[in-house]
Scaffold this motif. Structure first.
Motif, PDB file in Angstrom:
ATOM      1  N   PHE A 105     -11.400  90.709  -1.169  1.00 48.51           N
ATOM      2  CA  PHE A 105     -11.837  89.846  -2.274  1.00 48.51           C
ATOM      3  C   PHE A 105     -10.657  89.366  -3.125  1.00 48.51           C
ATOM      4  O   PHE A 105     -10.804  89.041  -4.294  1.00 48.51           O
ATOM      5  N   ASP A 106      -9.487  89.325  -2.501  1.00 41.81           N
ATOM      6  CA  ASP A 106      -8.281  88.782  -3.143  1.00 41.81           C
ATOM      7  C   ASP A 106      -7.699  87.738  -2.165  1.00 41.81           C
ATOM      8  O   ASP A 106      -6.841  88.046  -1.347  1.00 41.81           O
ATOM      9  N   PRO A 107      -8.204  86.500  -2.244  1.00 47.70           N
ATOM     10  CA  PRO A 107      -7.886  85.490  -1.224  1.00 47.70           C
ATOM     11  C   PRO A 107      -6.393  85.176  -1.155  1.00 47.70           C
ATOM     12  O   PRO A 107      -5.739  85.037  -2.197  1.00 47.70           O
ATOM     13  N   HIS A 108      -5.860  85.105   0.040  1.00 45.98           N
ATOM     14  CA  HIS A 108      -4.472  84.743   0.282  1.00 45.98           C
ATOM     15  C   HIS A 108      -4.411  83.720   1.404  1.00 45.98           C
ATOM     16  O   HIS A 108      -5.208  83.795   2.336  1.00 45.98           O
ATOM     17  N   VAL A 109      -3.411  82.819   1.299  1.00 49.85           N
ATOM     18  CA  VAL A 109      -3.201  81.861   2.379  1.00 49.85           C
ATOM     19  C   VAL A 109      -2.001  82.302   3.204  1.00 49.85           C
ATOM     20  O   VAL A 109      -0.943  82.611   2.667  1.00 49.85           O
ATOM     21  N   ARG A 110      -2.189  82.396   4.515  1.00 49.91           N
ATOM     22  CA  ARG A 110      -1.087  82.686   5.441  1.00 49.91           C
ATOM     23  C   ARG A 110      -1.215  81.756   6.638  1.00 49.91           C
ATOM     24  O   ARG A 110      -2.304  81.639   7.215  1.00 49.91           O
ATOM     25  N   ASP A 111      -0.121  81.119   6.993  1.00 49.48           N
ATOM     26  CA  ASP A 111      -0.109  80.222   8.162  1.00 49.48           C
ATOM     27  C   ASP A 111      -1.237  79.192   8.123  1.00 49.48           C
ATOM     28  O   ASP A 111      -1.853  78.908   9.158  1.00 49.48           O
ATOM     29  N   GLY A 112      -1.501  78.698   6.936  1.00 47.65           N
ATOM     30  CA  GLY A 112      -2.526  77.658   6.839  1.00 47.65           C
ATOM     31  C   GLY A 112      -3.951  78.157   6.867  1.00 47.65           C
ATOM     32  O   GLY A 112      -4.899  77.377   6.853  1.00 47.65           O
ATOM     33  N   ASN A 113      -4.122  79.500   6.919  1.00 47.58           N
ATOM     34  CA  ASN A 113      -5.467  80.069   6.904  1.00 47.58           C
ATOM     35  C   ASN A 113      -5.730  80.767   5.575  1.00 47.58           C
ATOM     36  O   ASN A 113      -4.874  81.484   5.067  1.00 47.58           O
ATOM     37  N   LEU A 114      -6.926  80.581   5.072  1.00 44.89           N
ATOM     38  CA  LEU A 114      -7.328  81.264   3.843  1.00 44.89           C
ATOM     39  C   LEU A 114      -8.074  82.539   4.230  1.00 44.89           C
ATOM     40  O   LEU A 114      -9.123  82.475   4.884  1.00 44.89           O
ATOM     41  N   TYR A 115      -7.498  83.693   3.835  1.00 45.89           N
ATOM     42  CA  TYR A 115      -8.082  84.985   4.212  1.00 45.89           C
ATOM     43  C   TYR A 115      -8.925  85.556   3.077  1.00 45.89           C
ATOM     44  O   TYR A 115      -8.437  85.731   1.959  1.00 45.89           O
ATOM     45  N   ALA A 116     -10.164  85.892   3.343  1.00 44.36           N
ATOM     46  CA  ALA A 116     -11.045  86.594   2.396  1.00 44.36           C
ATOM     47  C   ALA A 116     -12.407  86.767   3.051  1.00 44.36           C
ATOM     48  O   ALA A 116     -12.769  85.997   3.949  1.00 44.36           O
ATOM     49  N   ARG A 117     -13.128  87.780   2.605  1.00 46.12           N
ATOM     50  CA  ARG A 117     -14.515  87.924   3.065  1.00 46.12           C
ATOM     51  C   ARG A 117     -15.296  86.704   2.573  1.00 46.12           C
ATOM     52  O   ARG A 117     -15.270  86.378   1.385  1.00 46.12           O
ATOM     53  N   GLY A 118     -15.976  86.055   3.505  1.00 43.56           N
ATOM     54  CA  GLY A 118     -16.775  84.873   3.166  1.00 43.56           C
ATOM     55  C   GLY A 118     -16.012  83.566   3.307  1.00 43.56           C
ATOM     56  O   GLY A 118     -16.577  82.499   3.100  1.00 43.56           O
ATOM     57  N   ALA A 119     -14.710  83.632   3.692  1.00 43.07           N
ATOM     58  CA  ALA A 119     -13.896  82.412   3.773  1.00 43.07           C
ATOM     59  C   ALA A 119     -14.597  81.358   4.632  1.00 43.07           C
ATOM     60  O   ALA A 119     -14.672  80.184   4.251  1.00 43.07           O
ATOM     61  N   THR A 120     -15.106  81.803   5.777  1.00 47.09           N
ATOM     62  CA  THR A 120     -15.868  80.878   6.637  1.00 47.09           C
ATOM     63  C   THR A 120     -17.369  81.086   6.429  1.00 47.09           C
ATOM     64  O   THR A 120     -18.107  80.112   6.275  1.00 47.09           O
ATOM     65  N   ASP A 121     -17.768  82.350   6.463  1.00 47.27           N
ATOM     66  CA  ASP A 121     -19.192  82.733   6.510  1.00 47.27           C
ATOM     67  C   ASP A 121     -19.659  83.246   5.162  1.00 47.27           C
ATOM     68  O   ASP A 121     -19.526  84.405   4.889  1.00 47.27           O
ATOM     69  N   ASN A 122     -20.187  82.456   4.307  1.00 45.10           N
ATOM     70  CA  ASN A 122     -20.478  81.055   4.504  1.00 45.10           C
ATOM     71  C   ASN A 122     -19.953  80.251   3.318  1.00 45.10           C
ATOM     72  O   ASN A 122     -20.153  79.058   3.215  1.00 45.10           O
ATOM     73  N   LYS A 123     -19.216  80.976   2.416  1.00 44.89           N
ATOM     74  CA  LYS A 123     -18.774  80.305   1.187  1.00 44.89           C
ATOM     75  C   LYS A 123     -17.916  79.082   1.494  1.00 44.89           C
ATOM     76  O   LYS A 123     -18.137  77.993   0.961  1.00 44.89           O
ATOM     77  N   GLY A 124     -16.920  79.259   2.382  1.00 48.77           N
ATOM     78  CA  GLY A 124     -16.031  78.146   2.698  1.00 48.77           C
ATOM     79  C   GLY A 124     -16.782  76.977   3.310  1.00 48.77           C
ATOM     80  O   GLY A 124     -16.564  75.811   2.942  1.00 48.77           O
ATOM     81  N   GLN A 125     -17.658  77.271   4.234  1.00 49.17           N
ATOM     82  CA  GLN A 125     -18.363  76.188   4.924  1.00 49.17           C
ATOM     83  C   GLN A 125     -19.378  75.493   4.013  1.00 49.17           C
ATOM     84  O   GLN A 125     -19.515  74.268   4.044  1.00 49.17           O
ATOM     85  N   LEU A 126     -20.114  76.282   3.203  1.00 44.21           N
ATOM     86  CA  LEU A 126     -21.098  75.633   2.326  1.00 44.21           C
ATOM     87  C   LEU A 126     -20.382  74.788   1.262  1.00 44.21           C
ATOM     88  O   LEU A 126     -20.882  73.751   0.807  1.00 44.21           O
ATOM     89  N   TYR A 127     -19.161  75.259   0.885  1.00 47.91           N
ATOM     90  CA  TYR A 127     -18.425  74.586  -0.183  1.00 47.91           C
ATOM     91  C   TYR A 127     -18.041  73.157   0.217  1.00 47.91           C
ATOM     92  O   TYR A 127     -17.914  72.279  -0.636  1.00 47.91           O
TER      93      TYR A 127
END
Lengths: 457, 457
Positions: A105-127
């Protein structure tokens, strides 16, 4: 600069801000499965509410027996279609915590990817959809179609209160098509529209023999052994060629078209690495079909669990008093779950030997679905994806069921466009979940273009 | 008055005293399964020792890794046969205590039955042999044959130290025939000689599929499901006619003779009450054989346990990663457990589909046995029983195995006469165990006459 160009420009200018806002969303530990996180669930719902307000929607936070559903809408005209967007603000538990490179729950970007629980499923995608609506509102005062947005908080724990909401608010929620971004691209650079899902029929069958376990020396040979009998009965449900033997099972199956088979065949699919990942030496399935066809578009009959008799170490010389098998059939259009359950039941009855009693429990069912890809909504999605990703989507099906898609069809009578922006390697439900930021931005743009093309209808 | 008449008279005169002594034996709570009763085990072994001394035997109390074996012998001549008597002084736990009408270790006589834990199994039955030897010794100075008596204290917990004793003392224990009274009459007034037991082959088979449970929607149809596959494989081991399908399975089977089939057919057997007692509607078994034949003299293949996949409530949509079946075959002479295990293994291998890996574990085995009833020992037992019970014994077989019988054959190379004096309704292993005192006295007399007729050989 036309409307679409303005929207694009807005998204480009706000790209970095959108990522920062998404990070704020991801800092909220909205784990629906664990009551310790209840306060975070409230925070997440409030976050979604505020974002919807920013996007120009009229918003309600709808209390349920569980976590609230955030519902926003904006009606612009009776002359344009209405699109219903669905997402969920709850996430999977982050365990095992020690496997995360940076905290869940402390989002970080590495190599162009945003790492965190929910990044894709589903917060990132719904956003992506909230930000696309916002772009339309800020630049054009309103989206080009009527929009209704449902963001629930219980998807990861079974969406137990969603159907109730859909039923109660059926009139308010009327729409022409639903859009859900909770699937994946087929692969990197291969955006996909998932146009087919399998249905399901679930049941349980128990054979009862003697009223208690019996000594296999004293009684063995004289009475039916429920485990032997049930193994024979359910073991015969799939033949050596991978065909299901239930009479009439394939009656409703709409065959794959030559076009679909060609589409599937054109998709890159590395069978060796598929097998290696799951630790299996060889495929096994219905003869005459490829692995993708078998997984996506052919029905199955799987025993999900079987138990009877002694389960401990070493031998125990008993005739067990009962045996139970849990069975699910994955179905394809137009198989009917109730008919399949009835056919299975009567088939098992016909196979049941003397001296055991059969109990059959029909547990639940859902139809398979295929969205007609020749319609205007699919065409709009295709063009939008082509604009944003630089390539038209591949058309895929999935072997599982997505309950919300069935609910939308059954309760609201509408089809769903399943538009996945992430990758199936994004570690959904696992440590180090991530979302490629290029995919995030492309998804947002595709959403914005979709609204535009839907309005052109 | 000849020797046998004197022995009979002694037994008649001491009948009441014998019952009182047996009561003393039954007051000792020699429960081998519960270490709280260890002191009682020592008392019981000492009681047996003293009784053997009274009967004129040379006695040793042989310490083992568990409870002691009491061994007594009396060699009278090299010109007469040697008979080896076996029994056990340990008893089953008395639980549930509240179901006993009179306490388990406070013997009471009601309606001619002596009630106590161990009354039949095995204190009462073994005591008949000690008292018959005593009668010979007191009246004739010695029994008419050489006698060796083994009374162990671990039968109810698996006789773990008996084989070791038999192996170590093999020379000392050489005998012509063994006598064991640890079975039952066929019914009231129907004394029996059990001349056949089934053998056994035990194994476990596991099919391994994917390295973990997989989503049945995503993967279903493309790979072998280990539960489906194992159910098909083991479900096919017995056909619709109750025949075992393992190639070569019946090769070693010695068919029942017409004489045996006639004997079995003449035994009263109430199938309806047999089925009612176990809660089963109909028999099921190998076509062409009666229920008694199937239970006593035909081999079986039973799945004693099967597990794989989800075992909880409701459905779970997985392809399980493995499935396990525990299998035992009851065998009859001259089937060989090792050959049967090998045949089963290669049969299963031939049935195993692509994409799953088979593991086969051979667990243990034992031969079935049939004692030749035309020999002199059986004839002696028959005459002795006819004298004491007023009717010749019926000849029966049993479907289970009795490990000590196999040990006697394998280690000492001798057959066993299984002479049961009790009834199978005597509540062995249950509350209110009892022994009919008429049967006790008849059994003692039969034992005495058996020694006499064996000497005549």
């Amino acid at each position: 600069m036309n409307a679409l160009e303005s929207v694009d420009q807005y998204l480009t200018e706000h790209a970095e801000r959108n990522v920062e806002q998404l990070k704020d969303f991801l800092r909220i530990a909205s784990v629906s499965a664990d009551s310790a996180f209840a306060a975070e669930m409230t925070k997440a719902a409030e976050f979604v509410r505020a974002q919807m307000v920013d996007a120009g929607l009229n918003v309600e936070v709808v209390e349920t027996a569980g976590f609230p559903i955030v519902y926003g809408s904006r009606m612009v005209s009776e002359d344009v279609p209405t699109v219903l967007v669905y997402g969920h603000y709850d996430v999977q538990p982050p365990d095992p915590l020690e496997d995360w490179i940076t905290p869940a729950f402390d989002p970080h970007v590495r190599d162009g990817n945003l790492y965190a629980r929910g990044a894709t499923d589903n917060k990132g995608q719904l956003y992506t959809h909230l930000k696309s609506i916002e772009a339309w509102t800020k630049t054009q005062d309103a989206p080009p179609v009527n929009v209704k947005v449902i963001i629930e908080g219980e998807e990861e724990v079974g969406s137990n209160n969603l159907d109730d909401f859909l039923e109660t608010r059926k009139e308010d929620l009327s729409a022409d098509v639903a859009v859900v971004s909770d699937t994946s691209q087929y692969g990197p650079g291969m955006p996909a529209i998932t146009y087919g899902l399998r249905g399901i029929m679930a049941c349980e069958v128990t054979l009862r023999g003697p009223k208690q376990d019996l000594h296999s020396g004293v009684f063995g040979g004289a009475i039916a052994n429920p485990v032997n009998a049930l193994a024979k009965m359910v073991g015969a449900l799939v033949d050596e060629n991978g065909r299901v033997t239930i009479p009439g099972f394939y009656d409703g199956v709409i065959p794959l078209t030559d076009g679909e088979r060609k589409q599937f065949a054109n998709l890159p699919f590395d069978e060796a690495s598929f097998l290696e990942k799951i630790g299996v030496q060889e495929t096994f399935g219905e003869q005459g079909f490829t692995t993708l066809e078998r997984r996506w578009a052919r029905p199955t009959c799987e025993i999900n669990g079987f138990y009877g008799g002694y389960q401990g170490e070493g031998p125990k010389t008993i005739i067990p008093s009962f045996a139970t098998a849990k069975i699910t059939c994955r179905l394809v259009p137009d198989q009917n779950p109730k008919s399949v359950a009835a056919a299975l039941k009567s088939h098992l009855e016909s196979l049941c030997p003397a001296g055991v009693v059969l109990e059959f429990t029909d547990q639940h069912g859902g139809n398979g679905m295929v969205v007609d890809m020749s319609g205007p909504f699919a065409a709009a999605a295709s063009r939008a994806i082509d604009d944003a990703f630089g390539t038209p989507p591949v058309l895929i099906r999935e072997g599982g069921s997505i309950p919300v898609v069935a609910s939308f069809r059954e309760i609201l009578g509408i089809d769903t466009l399943l538009l996945g922006w992430g990758q199936n390697t994004d570690n959904l439900h696992s440590p180090n979940e991530h979302f490629n930021l290029l995919d995030f931005h492309r998804g947002t743009r595709a959403s914005a273009h979709l609204l535009h093309y839907l309005a052109e209808k």
